[in-house]
Design a protein around this motif. Structure first.
Motif, PDB file in Angstrom:
ATOM      1  N   LEU A 103       0.825  -1.200   0.000  1.00 40.67           N
ATOM      2  CA  LEU A 103       0.000   0.000   0.000  1.00 40.67           C
ATOM      3  C   LEU A 103       0.865   1.259   0.000  1.00 40.67           C
ATOM      4  O   LEU A 103       0.398   2.341  -0.347  1.00 40.67           O
ATOM      5  N   LEU A 104       2.119   1.117   0.424  1.00 44.55           N
ATOM      6  CA  LEU A 104       3.075   2.221   0.410  1.00 44.55           C
ATOM      7  C   LEU A 104       4.051   2.047  -0.749  1.00 44.55           C
ATOM      8  O   LEU A 104       4.325   0.924  -1.175  1.00 44.55           O
ATOM      9  N   SER A 105       4.584   3.156  -1.223  1.00 43.06           N
ATOM     10  CA  SER A 105       5.659   3.071  -2.204  1.00 43.06           C
ATOM     11  C   SER A 105       6.932   2.615  -1.503  1.00 43.06           C
ATOM     12  O   SER A 105       7.056   2.727  -0.278  1.00 43.06           O
ATOM     13  N   THR A 207      -1.594   8.293   0.639  1.00 42.90           N
ATOM     14  CA  THR A 207      -1.255   7.372   1.731  1.00 42.90           C
ATOM     15  C   THR A 207       0.190   7.543   2.160  1.00 42.90           C
ATOM     16  O   THR A 207       0.494   7.557   3.361  1.00 42.90           O
ATOM     17  N   ASP A 208       1.097   7.680   1.195  1.00 39.50           N
ATOM     18  CA  ASP A 208       2.513   7.866   1.513  1.00 39.50           C
ATOM     19  C   ASP A 208       2.724   9.092   2.397  1.00 39.50           C
ATOM     20  O   ASP A 208       3.386   9.026   3.437  1.00 39.50           O
ATOM     21  N   GLY A 209       2.164  10.221   1.975  1.00 37.76           N
ATOM     22  CA  GLY A 209       2.360  11.462   2.719  1.00 37.76           C
ATOM     23  C   GLY A 209       1.780  11.401   4.111  1.00 37.76           C
ATOM     24  O   GLY A 209       2.399  11.876   5.077  1.00 37.76           O
ATOM     25  N   GLY A 210       0.606  10.807   4.247  1.00 36.44           N
ATOM     26  CA  GLY A 210      -0.024  10.709   5.558  1.00 36.44           C
ATOM     27  C   GLY A 210       0.764   9.848   6.524  1.00 36.44           C
ATOM     28  O   GLY A 210       0.936  10.205   7.698  1.00 36.44           O
ATOM     29  N   MET A 211       1.266   8.723   6.037  1.00 35.44           N
ATOM     30  CA  MET A 211       2.013   7.827   6.915  1.00 35.44           C
ATOM     31  C   MET A 211       3.366   8.424   7.298  1.00 35.44           C
ATOM     32  O   MET A 211       3.789   8.335   8.453  1.00 35.44           O
ATOM     33  N   LYS A 212       4.048   9.037   6.351  1.00 37.24           N
ATOM     34  CA  LYS A 212       5.351   9.644   6.669  1.00 37.24           C
ATOM     35  C   LYS A 212       5.193  10.790   7.664  1.00 37.24           C
ATOM     36  O   LYS A 212       5.978  10.903   8.621  1.00 37.24           O
ATOM     37  N   ALA A 213       4.175  11.623   7.460  1.00 40.57           N
ATOM     38  CA  ALA A 213       3.954  12.738   8.383  1.00 40.57           C
ATOM     39  C   ALA A 213       3.572  12.239   9.768  1.00 40.57           C
ATOM     40  O   ALA A 213       4.066  12.741  10.788  1.00 40.57           O
ATOM     41  N   VAL A 272      18.947   2.082  -3.784  1.00 40.99           N
ATOM     42  CA  VAL A 272      18.552   0.685  -3.857  1.00 40.99           C
ATOM     43  C   VAL A 272      17.169   0.516  -3.227  1.00 40.99           C
ATOM     44  O   VAL A 272      16.914   0.999  -2.126  1.00 40.99           O
ATOM     45  N   ARG A 273      16.298  -0.150  -3.933  1.00 44.98           N
ATOM     46  CA  ARG A 273      14.941  -0.391  -3.451  1.00 44.98           C
ATOM     47  C   ARG A 273      14.614  -1.870  -3.565  1.00 44.98           C
ATOM     48  O   ARG A 273      15.060  -2.547  -4.492  1.00 44.98           O
ATOM     49  N   SER A 274      13.833  -2.352  -2.616  1.00 48.37           N
ATOM     50  CA  SER A 274      13.368  -3.729  -2.709  1.00 48.37           C
ATOM     51  C   SER A 274      12.424  -3.843  -3.897  1.00 48.37           C
ATOM     52  O   SER A 274      11.697  -2.908  -4.241  1.00 48.37           O
ATOM     53  N   PHE A 275      12.432  -5.005  -4.536  1.00 46.28           N
ATOM     54  CA  PHE A 275      11.665  -5.204  -5.764  1.00 46.28           C
ATOM     55  C   PHE A 275      10.970  -6.556  -5.695  1.00 46.28           C
ATOM     56  O   PHE A 275      11.598  -7.584  -5.503  1.00 46.28           O
TER      57      PHE A 275
END
Length: 348
Positions: A103-105, A207-213, A272-275
């Protein structure tokens, strides 16, 4: 074409004259169908042939797309129980975010993990973030209590753990606080963070912005910091306040950046990002969790195998395939803490 038809017609007459068996009749019928089929094919225009070819290609291409869409839909709609939630921190001590449905990037997940790692290093508080598409009709508070106690969030003696649970289909966010953090994170403060930093983003589909904040605000409060002033409607005063808060809450950001994963090929950090999803494999009778990684800078992809030691719940880094080697992080522990009913839930 006339010559072919005359030849076929002559052969048919000869067969009818020489043999009146069922075999001859079958051959006559077969040749008649063949001639008719060839004639029909010759009557088709080039445009009709091209259209039919395009339809065949479209049909072939549609099947994989439809299958992929259906698979994604099944993943999104899956209902999770407490036992279904992957305890990623046990496998990798740098992972604090369990997001099985993605659900998150990847970038947002990495940011949250970095903040929570820095929080634990500076305060010993352990915060877990769990992102789920659905928990069915289970109450989010009941689910949080069960998951908190199942994982044992926080130090066993301090009970300084906290669970941040996001449930998509319930449009709900829950902060569940261990006994040892109830002073630093009272219910009213948890509710304020949700309403000022998270809910406005969720309403806009961010969703990304809300969770990070929300994680940033929570870390600030646990460290003893103060939140930015809010407007009359309860929302934070804006991006400037959030950026200033980041520098106040995390003065060691350069140190955190050093901790970020480094590409074994180009040696760059932070790219590096998980894939893809983790896969369980077995080598020489030992179970491993295999994760694929990709560097956004050079495009290099590689695998990291983390050995799972089931007796202690700890994993150790293995070697990556594809000609590269990398020492993975060891597994972590949540500490064995427990909780009561403290916390807050908000919906949008």
């Amino acid at each position: 074409m006339n010559i072919v038809k005359k030849s076929v017609s002559g052969i048919a007459k000869s067969l009818a004259t020489c043999a009146r068996s069922g075999v001859a009749a079958f051959l006559l019928a077969f040749m008649g169908l063949t001639v008719a089929g060839n004639a029909a094919a010759e009557d088709e225009t080039p445009a009709e042939v091209e259209t039919a070819a395009k339809q065949e290609v479209a049909a072939e291409q549609e099947t994989p797309v439809a299958a992929e869409t259906a698979a994604k839909k099944d993943t999104v709609l899956r209902t999770y129980s407490v036992a279904d939630v992957p305890n990623v921190h046990i496998v990798n001590a740098l992972e604090y975010t369990s997001d099985p449905a993605k659900l998150l990037s990847a970038a947002a997940k990495d940011s949250i993990n970095i903040m929570l790692k820095e929080l634990e290093d500076s305060t010993t508080a352990k915060v877990a973030v769990v992102m789920l598409p659905s928990i069915g009709e289970t109450d989010i508070m009941d689910f949080s209590i069960d998951l908190f106690r199942e994982w044992g969030l926080g130090d066993k003696d301090k009970n300084n753990g906290m669970l941040i649970l996001y449930v998509e289909d319930q449009h709900a966010i829950r902060f569940h606080v261990g006994y040892g953090l109830e002073g630093a994170m009272p219910d009213a403060m948890a509710k304020r963070i949700q309403n000022s930093a998270m809910i406005p983003c969720f309403k806009n589909g961010d969703t990304d912005g809300g969770m990070k904040a929300g994680v940033l605000y929570a870390c600030t409060v646990i460290k003893g910091g103060e939140l930015p002033e809010t407007d009359d409607d309860g929302e934070s005063s804006g991006l400037i306040g959030l950026c200033l808060l980041a520098f106040v809450a995390f003065p060691s950001i350069p140190i955190i950046m050093v901790m970020m994963r480094k590409c074994p090929k180009c040696q760059k950090r932070g790219k590096v990002r998980s894939f893809g999803k983790q896969q369980t494999i077995e080598k020489d009778g030992v179970k491993y969790l295999r994760q694929e990684y990709k560097c956004k800078a050079c495009g290099h992809t590689y695998f990291v195998d983390s050995k799972v030691v089931e007796a202690s719940g700890v994993s150790s880094g293995g070697t990556s395939s594809g000609g590269s080697s990398w020492s993975g992080p060891t597994g972590g522990s949540w500490g064995g803490g427990t909780c009561g009913g403290a916390g807050a839930t908000s919906r949008w």
